[in-house]
Write a protein that holds these residues in place. Structure first.
Motif, mmCIF file in Angstrom:
data_model
loop_
_atom_site.group_PDB
_atom_site.id
_atom_site.type_symbol
_atom_site.label_atom_id
_atom_site.label_comp_id
_atom_site.label_asym_id
_atom_site.label_seq_id
_atom_site.Cartn_x
_atom_site.Cartn_y
_atom_site.Cartn_z
ATOM 1 N N THR A 72 2.513 1.634 -3.603
ATOM 2 C CA THR A 72 1.634 1.916 -4.741
ATOM 3 C C THR A 72 0.552 2.951 -4.462
ATOM 4 O OG1 THR A 72 0.079 0.149 -4.162
ATOM 5 C CG2 THR A 72 1.949 -0.429 -5.603
ATOM 6 N N GLY A 73 0.296 3.234 -3.186
ATOM 7 C CA GLY A 73 -0.763 4.173 -2.844
ATOM 8 C C GLY A 73 -2.149 3.562 -2.839
ATOM 9 N N THR A 74 -2.231 2.244 -2.982
ATOM 10 C CA THR A 74 -3.519 1.563 -2.992
ATOM 11 C C THR A 74 -3.369 0.166 -2.392
ATOM 12 O OG1 THR A 74 -5.405 0.943 -4.383
ATOM 13 C CG2 THR A 74 -3.221 0.648 -5.341
ATOM 14 N N ASP B 64 -4.309 -5.891 -4.953
ATOM 15 C CA ASP B 64 -5.419 -6.523 -5.676
ATOM 16 C C ASP B 64 -5.630 -7.965 -5.231
ATOM 17 O OD1 ASP B 64 -6.028 -4.356 -7.704
ATOM 18 O OD2 ASP B 64 -3.885 -4.663 -8.048
ATOM 19 N N THR C 172 0.828 -1.206 0.000
ATOM 20 C CA THR C 172 0.000 0.000 0.000
ATOM 21 C C THR C 172 0.864 1.258 0.000
ATOM 22 O OG1 THR C 172 -1.767 -1.198 1.116
ATOM 23 C CG2 THR C 172 -1.852 1.204 1.216
#
Length: 167
Positions: free
Chosen positions: A31-33, A36, A28
């Protein structure tokens, strides 16, 4: 950040471990997210000991089709765990992780094995075809939530990792 498919692989003998949490935090931060896909390898159980299990094959496929994967293990006997090795053995040498950018991550109780992710885990990921454009990350299992090391790593290497993964 550019869109990439991100996965986390945690090879801890304990389900829902600090290793899994730390790997998710690193993915996180880089990648900032949120990732998946998350593979808590221990959930695959005895199926890792054979070949052709559909759940193992699906996990391998989701990792191989990812752009960036954080591979995480606690430090056991100065190296990564056997359960992570069993999972990595499912990938074809030289091709199984082709086009995957890998982040080797290990957790431990003290700084004695700080080079383990780079010197022990990174080479096996490269042998399987992964690209490791940044050094591995070693976190103390007692402080990884608060010490800011994952964020520092992401600040230093995140852009290069995402750039490499999006090619």
């Amino acid at each position: 950040m550019q869109f990439v498919i991100v996965s986390v692989v945690a090879g801890n003998p304990k389900p829902r471990s600090r290793t899994l949490d730390a790997a998710t935090r690193v993915a996180t931060a880089v990648t900032g997210t949120a990732p998946d896909h998350t593979i808590d390898v221990i959930d695959l159980g005895a199926a890792l000991l054979g070949w052709g299990d559909p759940d193992v094959a699906a996990a391998v496929r989701s990792v191989a089709e990812s752009d960036l994967v954080v591979f995480a293990s606690p430090t056991f006997k100065a190296t990564y765990t056997g359960v992570l090795k069993l999972f990595l053995d499912q990938f074809e040498t030289g091709e199984g992780l082709r086009d995957v950018v890998a982040v080797p991550l290990m957790l431990g109780a003290g700084p004695a094995h700080a080079l383990a992710p780079t010197t022990l885990l990174s080479p096996v990921l490269s042998e399987l075809g992964a690209t490791t454009p940044a050094p591995g990350l070693y976190l103390l299992d007692s402080t990884y939530e608060t010490d800011g090391r994952a964020e520092e790593y992401a600040e230093r290497w995140g852009r290069a990792l995402v750039r490499a993964a999006s090619r």
